[in-house]
Design an enzyme around this catalytic site. Structure first.
Site, mmCIF file in Angstrom:
data_model
loop_
_atom_site.group_PDB
_atom_site.id
_atom_site.type_symbol
_atom_site.label_atom_id
_atom_site.label_comp_id
_atom_site.label_asym_id
_atom_site.label_seq_id
_atom_site.Cartn_x
_atom_site.Cartn_y
_atom_site.Cartn_z
ATOM 1 N N GLU A 174 40.217 83.174 -11.868
ATOM 2 C CA GLU A 174 40.216 83.649 -10.482
ATOM 3 C C GLU A 174 40.223 85.174 -10.363
ATOM 4 O OE1 GLU A 174 43.599 81.956 -8.461
ATOM 5 O OE2 GLU A 174 44.895 82.088 -10.212
ATOM 6 N N HIS B 114 52.158 79.087 -4.957
ATOM 7 C CA HIS B 114 52.189 79.495 -3.547
ATOM 8 C C HIS B 114 52.908 78.472 -2.679
ATOM 9 C CE1 HIS B 114 49.690 82.859 -4.481
ATOM 10 N NE2 HIS B 114 48.734 82.097 -4.973
ATOM 11 N N ASP C 145 41.352 83.741 -4.435
ATOM 12 C CA ASP C 145 41.605 84.918 -5.272
ATOM 13 C C ASP C 145 40.311 85.478 -5.846
ATOM 14 O OD1 ASP C 145 44.330 85.711 -5.300
ATOM 15 O OD2 ASP C 145 44.850 83.842 -6.298
#
Ligand SMILES: [Mg+2]
Ligand SMILES: [Mg+2]
Ligand SMILES: [Mg+2]
Ligand SMILES: [Mg+2]
Ligand SMILES: [Mg+2]
Ligand SMILES: [Mg+2]
Lengths: 239, 239, 239, 239, 239, 239
Positions: free
Chosen positions: F149, F44, F175
């Site tokens: 996750e 990310h 997540d």
């Protein structure tokens, strides 16, 4: 292929593309256009030491002549551009005999000037390791263009032209129009200043030096050619 | 949105974040903080020609005013910063009338100065293609801050302030404290020098020019405001 | 580990690798070689502000001393190199007392010089946050080398050496050979000039300053050592 | 300004410039052209993670919609492009239902897909800090274009179009012509394949999804519009 | 000059320098060494999309053949390397028929593979604008090397060699030694594995494909030549 | 200093700073903060191959442990991060036994996995040239964290934990909260999922593997510690 210096000496016309974006891949793209040379602009364009070093590679890869316009008064960069492999350097705002001497000194090895030894990138890029020959030929093989773009420069023109190591002049018509109009207008085709622009080429040619000009409107090339100009720097990739 | 020049003219206070890391994405992050302006520091920070060009994009994207502090004596860069789209330039160590004149000359078009024409990035970033209007408005629309940070500068302050093209002064309190203590201490809050700092703002305001200051300790803002300062450059992203 | 200044003061010999390619990863590779120091060359090499800032990281990571050679006359960069964490700066073409004073002024804090405060990267890289101690020790902890490489410099040598803030001289034998031969030859081992090169070291040592030299042919190290040279800058990664 | 998703939903035509050179300043220049969107090409263009991150800034600065074409099969990059602030992602060579599902999964948050949380750059660039709203609106606000450019893709078209999370198709006429001619010719205007190209748009529109196409010859836009295409990706800055 | 494909087809030996540092100027330096080719390593070296794109320029400038080693399984990058102007691609860890097919598919246009159309940089760098001829000649003019460096690859060797579009194999002797010793030792000159290495070349040559090998110790070149190897990838610039 | 692997094995708690901006100088700044480790985020965050290579230098310069989070499914990058000198790699979205095996295979040399030989930057950065010892110790000296996750990952947890070469798990609570709420909410402190998060650590510790977690709210550290977590990845420099 002949050098830029040789072409100009032979009286050939040379058209240069103009590059403002400091990125070697974009320079390579510009160098793929149908111009004989590419000028990397550090004054008003975004070019800097790194983009000049890398950009010259892409210009040579396309068989074009690399020119560099340095920022105002940054004569350290004149020498560095040559060390990176530029064939010519354009110095803006050469407004006095003193400016011209400082510029020439950075461009030429002794005894003409005080250019320091160290063609770290230029020699490999030229495919040679023979330093002695480089020393003996570099002064004649590189071209120093002093920009004439103010009233002061026009006044000092004869002195500037006589400086050993100044190989030619390059007219900046936008700045010249601002100067000519005392700051009132910017117009690279200002009719009023055309006689002065003709005089600049005439004087340069008379003393055996090159006349070059930045051309915003391509339709003016013929007129400038008739005045004696032979190097034409054409617009920008951003245009 | 109004320009920095307009805001300062209207008497608004402007707080500037300070950026030292030469990376456009980091600048964009700094520009996302709650400041009205961002200063890219080329003197003590790591900013350079490339990071200034690209960093200004991220500052504008966040609707902040871009300022650039150039290295000592590098007035070529003052013009270039403006061509890249900076709204103001800060020149460090303006210690004499001569320094101030050279700085102003690089910042302003004729007839005020000798800034050369070529706003290659500034005009597109401002969303205009009208050069003539740019020429007519740029001198008033950009701000030249001369840093006052030595005893010599203090002595020459009246002369510096009178130079046309110098729009304001910016106090560097760390250097000033070193100067004030003759090299013995560095303390941007040195109490001894506060009267002198007050005098600087007073004189600038008296002649209709801007007073700005670098602020290490935010608690001093109120005191500086009372002295007449209106632009406050705040710390560093590295702090 | 002791600083470069401390090592030189203690009379140790220091060998420096030479880096011309402006890329931090390449610098890290050079720093992995078996030299005590690495010089980043901005004059004839391709280094620039960004590559110096980032390159110093890789030099320190390998426990070497970072030196920077600035371009001719770019004393603004002398201060910036120190702010980035360089331990020494080499200024080329220091040909006069005036050159030496300008260089020293950029290298040393008041009252010796006018170096401006802002060791933004140097202090964190040295692992300290104590500005006052930095101010008190930086002048002694950093080394200013003035390059002696012309006849003018030789003539002005005594004056140059007496300038407070000039910590040593560094001989550039290629340029010196060009000067010695009045532009006829480039030969860093030119026998004719060796007595002059010996004199330079002798004079520097006599006044308590460092003697350094750029070495193209490693076999000359012993001879230069005997003359009094202690810092040897060795070739280039491009060789 | 409305989002790309909103414009396409409203039936507007959108023209996208095409960017191949991985340099943020060049992207900013392209974004200054008169197109509503700019596509950064990572498949055949030189764009990469860094140039996409920085390029999107310049696109937004000019008020254009940023699109990214990822390399073949690099669905990790689809998510990353969205995290960087892209409004749409184009996946080349979506030749099967499995390809389409993998692409959609990377583009949409649960329960539609498995896009992972972390809009690190997208949220600041959109001027918001409200994650919950972002989660609720991102799936509808971003556009996933599956490229249809092989016979296999044509065969699987109905299946591809039915995948939830695939928002539209984009035809690559050069590859399609190679496929259509079994490798014999590359001709983005190949007449033979036009009926198939018409069918693609028809099927996409019938199921409520977007039809987009890469356009080499601008004169074909009208014909493609009549087929139902609404997003037109136009040439390259290198053309 | 003849292409790498043509040289290998003619039975010439080709020596490739190895480049690990992702910097175009360092690549240009490596390309100046006396090798016929330069391999940019993305697997264990630091090369990435940007450095490959820019590095290929410097390789071509020196008249060398550009090769790229992609990361494990990154067949998207095989196509991209060709689009950037690579003459050959080396895929590591081709351990199965499936791996070989995926690699060949990315390397060759239909009907051999599914390489997508878009030689954005390769065509200009080759000085051509004729797409149709490019399509017809590219498959024969580019070279796909599958690395054989595990026991699985050795077992699958016949299948791998038969894949249309795989033009040759390249042995990775370090990994092969680890595999041969079941993880106990890394020794690119491991005597035990030499017969297997001879077999690989033999089989490749028997089916009309190229045999290449990474060479750590130059003294082994003669021995490998005798086995049938003709492309020799030599060490690293970091060595 | 002990390695990250050694510290974790000894039961020490390690706090990692989080870096999203792909710039080595910014990473160096983050590494100067008071954390024991720095994670470079490629999923990310904006990190990429080049910034990871160069960023690790600045992390080591500050004596911190370098970790890299790779993009989803990019196991080629797991090996490359280790070759660049990372001490640990975090793989996001390890949702199945197959994912875990592929990740472990890229992280560990034979016979555990199929990691390919070539620690081009890691060995010099560790100050060693002894390849054989590196081969023998690298598998134990590097840490592979599989992110848990999703609900699928939770279901497959026992299988994932048993994979040789998976050294620990790292929980991604944002997540996980999306998964737990079936896409309805993103809340890294969601109370409902805390028992599941406790179970993950418990199972990991029971089988002798490390438990790590991304921490948005520092006040949760104590609670996670009590569950058995020992590596805490803290926020982002952008926060
Ligand atoms: Mg001009
Ligand atoms: Mg100051
Ligand atoms: Mg010299
Ligand atoms: Mg296509
Ligand atoms: Mg291998
Ligand atoms: Mg996650």
């Amino acid at each position: 292929i002949p050098s830029l210096a040789a072409r100009l000496k032979a009286g050939e016309s040379v058209f240069s593309a103009w590059s403002s974006i400091p990125d070697s891949q974009t320079v390579e793209l510009v160098a793929g256009l149908d111009f004989g040379a590419v000028t990397l602009d550090m004054q008003h364009g975004g070019h800097h030491e790194d983009s000049v070093l890398r950009g010259i590679g892409g210009i040579r890869l396309n068989g074009r002549h690399p020119l560099v316009r340095i920022p105002v008064g940054r004569f350290d960069m004149a020498s560095r551009a040559l060390d990176m492999g530029a064939e010519a350097v354009i110095a803006p705002m050469v407004n006095s005999l003193e400016d011209a001497r400082a510029f020439a000194s950075a461009m030429k090895y002794p005894p003409v000037g005080l250019r320091s030894w160290g063609p770290s990138f230029a020699m490999p890029r030229a495919g040679t390791t023979d330093g002695q020959t480089w020393l003996e030929t570099a002064n004649a093989g590189t071209v120093a263009f002093a920009m004439i773009e103010t009233r002061q420069a026009l006044t000092a023109l004869d002195d500037i032209l006589e400086v050993e190591g100044i190989d030619g002049v390059l007219v900046g018509p936008s700045d010249f129009s601002i100067a000519w109009s005392n700051g009132r207008t910017v117009d690279p085709a200002l009719e009023d200043m055309m006689p002065a622009i003709a005089t600049i080429a005439e004087k340069a040619r008379a003393i055996g030096k090159h006349a070059a000009i930045y051309v915003v409107d391509p339709r003016l090339v013929g007129r400038f050619y008739a005045m004696g100009y032979r190097l034409f720097a054409m617009g920008s990739e951003a245009a």
